[in-house]
Scaffold this active site. Structure first.
Site, PDB file in Angstrom:
ATOM      1  N   HIS A   1      -3.980   6.231  -1.154  1.00  0.00           N
ATOM      2  CA  HIS A   1      -4.074   4.808  -1.487  1.00  0.00           C
ATOM      3  C   HIS A   1      -5.546   4.403  -1.430  1.00  0.00           C
ATOM      4  O   HIS A   1      -6.244   4.710  -0.458  1.00  0.00           O
ATOM      5  CB  HIS A   1      -3.248   3.982  -0.494  1.00  0.00           C
TER       6      HIS A   1
ATOM      7  N   ASN B   1      -9.117  -2.053  -5.036  1.00  0.00           N
ATOM      8  CA  ASN B   1      -7.901  -1.683  -4.307  1.00  0.00           C
ATOM      9  C   ASN B   1      -6.737  -2.261  -5.104  1.00  0.00           C
ATOM     10  O   ASN B   1      -6.546  -3.474  -5.147  1.00  0.00           O
ATOM     11  CB  ASN B   1      -7.973  -2.270  -2.891  1.00  0.00           C
TER      12      ASN B   1
ATOM     13  N   CYS C   1       0.815  -1.223   0.000  1.00  0.00           N
ATOM     14  CA  CYS C   1       0.000   0.000   0.000  1.00  0.00           C
ATOM     15  C   CYS C   1       0.851   1.277   0.000  1.00  0.00           C
ATOM     16  O   CYS C   1       0.451   2.298  -0.547  1.00  0.00           O
ATOM     17  CB  CYS C   1      -0.913   0.009   1.213  1.00  0.00           C
TER      18      CYS C   1
END
Lengths: 72, 349
Positions: free
Chosen positions: B256, B286, B120
């Site tokens: 993120h 994601n 991330c």
């Protein structure tokens, strides 16, 4: 904040019909109580009460009343 | 908190490639039930995701993005001084995938190439690393490749991970440029290493004969990650902005893309209007380390103007690791999104 208001806030958060949540209800008996609800509860405490509670503390909640007692 | 300013370095271009194949989370209605899927979509914001073919690796997506970017910039392969590849889904256990990409891109023997394992926070760490190499060393051009095929090693019956991830690869070109700078902050909290983990498949589990199939799958403790994000991340951003007098004139906060609920909560807590927070998670999921460049490309990929934007980029998650970058970027440096089915055929390629 009255208990009724707190219950209404939890009903909204858990997507439960208004005025149907019982203070003594056990969390593991509530269908809507899942991993996403845990995150929503943590967010609510941060947002509305300015405190960050840990997932460990949420695990310690057994009834709706346990949550309500912390809502201050 | 590690902070600093890296002088005389600039981002010259950003390209992103995603797999052609689109998966809609509605397809999971039969697995998890319609109500659960709807609830998941509402909370995470993920409606559709681009998912890699069985043969398609993160390096393949980064390769396609890098090729296009070098072409656009007119950069000869032998002008690249270093290639950094950041991934959690490398091609092989050994060797470093950066070496394979070095070969495929036809870079010179004098080029530095290595892998970094971050998720991330990969992009902000990558920008810091590439900019440090240019700013403090005698290097002129660095190619930063960040990509993941996070859907590899996911249990399709685990509702917390099956519907969240998208795959993608980003290429970013950095070059020595007088008068331009990049400010950064970086942090690590290794005590949270178990919160996002694939326990097996590497040396730690080598002698453990009792590994089960699920040890090879990604396990994620969403509640712990959320608590970390809402407590540590805003604190760091506020301290960073105050240290460098970064005011409300930031044009875009590119976070993120963990999930929509986290993004909204984080923005609210920082007092940032959602108009300044671009979102890509609804259509791409994601996308791990490449979610920041992917969100930039999604927002600016078709811009022709040379208008300059002030950007604050922030990545947070697996590690636990978090960091941020403040820089100025010309709108036109982002190439339009690339969609691809290409993959590497090994020696025959």
């Amino acid at each position: 904040m009255t208990i009724k208001k707190k219950l209404n806030q939890l009903e909204e958060l858990l997507d439960i019909d208004k005025d149907t949540l019982d203070e003594n209800a056990e969390l593991n008996q509530i269908n809507e109580w899942d991993s996403m609800a845990v995150i929503s509860i943590i967010a609510m405490f941060d947002d509305s009460f300015g405190k960050v509670i840990t997932p460990e503390e949420v695990k310690g909640f057994r009834t709706i009343k346990d949550i309500i007692d912390e809502m201050e | 908190m590690a902070t600093g300013v890296l002088n005389n370095v600039e981002i010259k271009g950003i390209a992103c490639a995603v797999p052609d194949h689109i998966v809609s989370n509605d397809e999971y209605n039969e697995v998890f039930g319609t109500e659960s899927v709807e609830k998941f979509i509402k909370m995470t914001g993920v409606k559709t995701r681009h998912v890699a073919l069985e043969q398609q690796c993160a390096s393949d997506l980064c390769y396609v993005a890098a090729k296009k970017l070098l072409e656009k910039l007119n950069w000869e392969p032998n002008s690249i001084d270093a290639l950094i590849f950041i991934t959690q889904t490398p091609d092989y256990a050994v060797p470093a995938t950066a070496c394979v990409l070095h070969h495929r891109l036809g870079l010179s023997d004098g080029c530095i190439a290595f892998d970094v394992n971050l998720g991330c926070s990969a992009y902000v760490y990558g920008i810091w690393l590439a900019a440090t190499m240019i700013s403090t060393q005698d290097l002129n051009r660095v190619l930063l490749l960040v990509g993941d095929t996070s859907n590899f090693g996911i249990n399709q019956n685990d509702s917390s991970t099956a519907m969240i991830f998208g795959d993608g690869g980003a290429a970013t070109a950095l070059e020595k440029t007088k008068g331009k700078d990049i400010k950064y902050f970086l942090n690590t909290k290794g005590s949270g290493f178990k919160n996002i983990i694939v326990p097996a498949g590497h040396a730690r589990s080598r002698s453990n004969m009792e590994t089960s199939a699920s040890d090879y799958e990604l396990s994620m403790n969403g509640a712990e990650i959320f608590t970390f994000t809402i407590s540590d991340v805003p604190k760091a951003i506020n301290a960073f902005m105050s240290q460098y007098n970064i005011n409300n004139d930031v044009d875009m906060y590119v976070f993120h893309q963990a999930n929509l609920f986290i993004l909204k909560h984080l923005s609210k807590k920082l007092g940032i209007p959602m108009e300044k927070v671009p979102i890509s998670i609804d259509r791409y999921g994601n996308t791990s380390g490449e979610s920041i460049p992917l969100t930039l490309v999604d927002a600016l990929g078709n811009e022709q103007s040379n208008e300059t934007l002030k950007l604050l980029l922030c990545g947070f998650g697996v590690g636990l690791s978090w960091g941020g970058i403040y820089l100025e970027l010309d709108k036109s440096v982002c190439l339009p999104m690339i969609y691809t089915n290409d993959y590497f055929g090994g020696d025959n390629d």
